[in-house]
Design a protein around this motif. Structure first.
Motif, mmCIF file in Angstrom:
data_model
loop_
_atom_site.group_PDB
_atom_site.id
_atom_site.type_symbol
_atom_site.label_atom_id
_atom_site.label_comp_id
_atom_site.label_asym_id
_atom_site.label_seq_id
_atom_site.Cartn_x
_atom_site.Cartn_y
_atom_site.Cartn_z
ATOM 1 N N LEU A 1 0.846 -1.189 0.000
ATOM 2 C CA LEU A 1 0.000 0.000 0.000
ATOM 3 C C LEU A 1 0.881 1.238 0.000
ATOM 4 N N LYS A 2 0.427 2.258 -0.677
ATOM 5 C CA LYS A 2 1.162 3.520 -0.716
ATOM 6 C C LYS A 2 0.147 4.647 -0.768
ATOM 7 N N THR A 3 0.620 5.843 -0.516
ATOM 8 C CA THR A 3 -0.256 7.002 -0.645
ATOM 9 C C THR A 3 0.535 8.191 -1.133
ATOM 10 N N MET A 4 -0.148 9.082 -1.815
ATOM 11 C CA MET A 4 0.402 10.396 -2.111
ATOM 12 C C MET A 4 -0.098 11.309 -0.997
ATOM 13 N N VAL A 5 0.795 11.721 -0.139
ATOM 14 C CA VAL A 5 0.377 12.536 0.996
ATOM 15 C C VAL A 5 0.290 13.997 0.568
ATOM 16 N N MET A 6 -0.817 14.627 0.945
ATOM 17 C CA MET A 6 -1.103 16.001 0.518
ATOM 18 C C MET A 6 -1.969 16.664 1.567
ATOM 19 N N THR A 7 -2.327 17.905 1.337
ATOM 20 C CA THR A 7 -3.119 18.638 2.326
ATOM 21 C C THR A 7 -4.475 17.982 2.560
ATOM 22 N N LEU A 8 -4.992 17.245 1.560
ATOM 23 C CA LEU A 8 -6.320 16.647 1.682
ATOM 24 C C LEU A 8 -6.345 15.413 2.574
ATOM 25 N N ASN A 9 -5.200 14.728 2.729
ATOM 26 C CA ASN A 9 -5.207 13.491 3.508
ATOM 27 C C ASN A 9 -4.102 13.396 4.552
ATOM 28 N N ARG A 10 -3.333 14.467 4.721
ATOM 29 C CA ARG A 10 -2.224 14.458 5.680
ATOM 30 C C ARG A 10 -2.677 14.001 7.069
ATOM 31 N N HIS A 11 -3.875 14.414 7.481
ATOM 32 C CA HIS A 11 -4.354 14.129 8.831
ATOM 33 C C HIS A 11 -4.645 12.641 9.066
ATOM 34 N N GLU A 12 -4.693 11.842 7.993
ATOM 35 C CA GLU A 12 -4.968 10.415 8.141
ATOM 36 C C GLU A 12 -3.757 9.543 7.811
ATOM 37 N N LEU A 13 -2.585 10.144 7.674
ATOM 38 C CA LEU A 13 -1.397 9.372 7.311
ATOM 39 C C LEU A 13 -1.094 8.289 8.349
ATOM 40 N N ASP A 14 -1.123 8.643 9.619
ATOM 41 C CA ASP A 14 -0.827 7.662 10.667
ATOM 42 C C ASP A 14 -1.857 6.530 10.675
ATOM 43 N N GLU A 15 -3.123 6.865 10.422
ATOM 44 C CA GLU A 15 -4.160 5.839 10.395
ATOM 45 C C GLU A 15 -3.979 4.902 9.202
ATOM 46 N N MET A 16 -3.572 5.444 8.065
ATOM 47 C CA MET A 16 -3.324 4.597 6.897
ATOM 48 C C MET A 16 -2.163 3.645 7.174
ATOM 49 N N ARG A 17 -1.115 4.150 7.781
ATOM 50 C CA ARG A 17 0.047 3.318 8.102
ATOM 51 C C ARG A 17 -0.335 2.204 9.082
ATOM 52 N N ALA A 18 -1.094 2.562 10.112
ATOM 53 C CA ALA A 18 -1.504 1.566 11.111
ATOM 54 C C ALA A 18 -2.412 0.510 10.488
ATOM 55 N N TRP A 19 -3.298 0.927 9.601
ATOM 56 C CA TRP A 19 -4.209 -0.021 8.931
ATOM 57 C C TRP A 19 -3.416 -0.999 8.073
ATOM 58 N N ALA A 20 -2.418 -0.503 7.345
ATOM 59 C CA ALA A 20 -1.578 -1.376 6.533
ATOM 60 C C ALA A 20 -0.842 -2.385 7.409
ATOM 61 N N ASP A 21 -0.351 -1.919 8.564
ATOM 62 C CA ASP A 21 0.335 -2.832 9.490
ATOM 63 C C ASP A 21 -0.601 -3.943 9.958
ATOM 64 N N ASP A 22 -1.850 -3.567 10.256
ATOM 65 C CA ASP A 22 -2.835 -4.567 10.705
ATOM 66 C C ASP A 22 -3.103 -5.610 9.617
ATOM 67 N N LEU A 23 -3.027 -5.176 8.355
ATOM 68 C CA LEU A 23 -3.272 -6.083 7.238
ATOM 69 C C LEU A 23 -2.030 -6.895 6.869
ATOM 70 N N GLY A 24 -0.905 -6.563 7.500
ATOM 71 C CA GLY A 24 0.349 -7.233 7.161
ATOM 72 C C GLY A 24 0.902 -6.796 5.820
ATOM 73 N N MET A 25 0.625 -5.547 5.412
ATOM 74 C CA MET A 25 1.076 -5.033 4.126
ATOM 75 C C MET A 25 2.091 -3.919 4.325
ATOM 76 N N ASP A 26 3.106 -3.878 3.468
ATOM 77 C CA ASP A 26 4.062 -2.781 3.490
ATOM 78 C C ASP A 26 3.336 -1.478 3.149
ATOM 79 N N PHE A 27 3.866 -0.383 3.658
ATOM 80 C CA PHE A 27 3.243 0.918 3.403
ATOM 81 C C PHE A 27 4.336 1.954 3.189
ATOM 82 N N ARG A 28 4.117 2.823 2.222
ATOM 83 C CA ARG A 28 5.025 3.949 2.016
ATOM 84 C C ARG A 28 4.223 5.147 1.536
#
Length: 310
Positions: free
Chosen positions: A175-202
């Motif tokens: 999993l990856k994301t383009m971090v920007m002003t629209l989603n910056r506030h959920e970056l930590d949640e996206m990372r944690a969700w990927a960890d729960d799924l056992g998927m790499d995240f960047r």
């Protein structure tokens, strides 16, 4: 009598050995291709951002037969790693015709998709011949944020369903994301969700202006000081930057615009068949409909020209 056998090495060791042997040489070991510039989403930050049914884009796209011809050529030239992207590559009805042909040629494929077009049939096909890497973009942990970025209602649910279908078949995308002003506030949640799924995240924060010159994505960029703060607070990412610095701190100053492998070890081919040194450098370009990859590599992008430009 015992049969002879080849020694086994891990992928990382294999990759490092091969790149070490290529050091100092110009060789097209890695390439990327865009099968289309069209997409089923309307992401606010996208540098292409063409509609799924854009008639001009459809007219310019290479056919599956043309792509097969190009894949033959780059394979013969020595390309091993191949990234397939877009636009959204699964938007093409003939995507799997091209993908399976690339697999049969022996490329080590990284497939990049938004995941919203993954159906049970598509998941079955990918599971039968999986890519080396499968990368799917997540634009937010909540449906509200995700769809604020994509501009398409229901896209968050289709993205989640696509991941579910892949996971059921034993595929674990990155999993990856383009971090920007629209989603910056959920970056930590996206990372944690990927960890729960056992998927790499960047994540990546480099937002290019649009191919047509539109500067809308630039308005979504995170300020540099905030971005540095994100990198420093992420232990794994900070360590990656330290290793990068250790590898390149002794590189001599140069007047080249770029110091990467563009046009030296890698290249990009657009949906219209134009060969570029990199997807971000739109000029110069060579039309592979009018010539061969071998000719382009040796004459259009000769080393002496690249040494001046790059």
């Amino acid at each position: 009598m015992d049969c002879p056998s080849l020694p086994q090495v891990g992928y990382l060791e294999f990759s490092e050995r091969l790149h070490d042997r290529m050091r100092g040489r110009r060789y097209p070991i890695s390439g990327s291709i865009d099968l289309t510039e069209r997409c089923n989403l309307r992401c606010a930050h996208c540098y292409i951002n063409l509609p799924a049914g854009d008639p001009a884009a459809l007219e310019e796209e290479l056919s599956a037969a043309e792509w097969r011809g190009i894949l033959d050529q780059v394979c013969d030239a020595g390309t091993l790693w191949l990234q397939i992207s877009g636009g959204e590559p699964l938007l093409r009805p003939d995507f799997f015709d091209i993908y399976f042909y690339a697999k049969q040629k022996g490329f080590l494929i990284t497939l990049m998709t938004n995941g919203t077009l993954i159906t049970p049939e598509a998941a079955d096909r990918l599971a039968s011949w999986p890519p080396l890497n499968l990368e799917i973009t997540c634009y937010g942990s909540s449906a509200e944020t995700f769809e604020r970025v994509t501009g398409i209602p229901g896209s968050h649910g289709r993205f989640r369903k696509g991941l579910e279908l892949l996971a059921e078949r034993g595929l674990r995308p990155r999993l990856k994301t383009m971090v920007m002003t629209l989603n910056r506030h959920e970056l930590d949640e996206m990372r944690a969700w990927a960890d729960d799924l056992g998927m790499d995240f960047r994540y990546d924060a480099v937002l290019d202006i649009r191919k047509d010159g539109g500067r809308e994505p630039a308005g979504l960029r995170i300020p540099v000081d905030e971005l540095v703060g994100l990198d420093v607070s992420d232990t794994k990412r900070a360590e990656g930057w330290r290793r990068f610095w250790a590898d390149f701190k002794d590189v001599r100053p140069t007047d080249r615009i770029y110091q990467c492998g563009a046009g030296i070890r890698g290249y990009h081919i657009g949906a219209d068949g134009r060969l570029l040194v990199c997807f971000a450098a739109r000029q110069p370009g060579y039309d592979l409909r009018r010539g061969t990859f071998a000719d382009a590599w040796e004459r259009f992008l000769p080393e002496e020209v690249l040494s001046r430009v790059w």
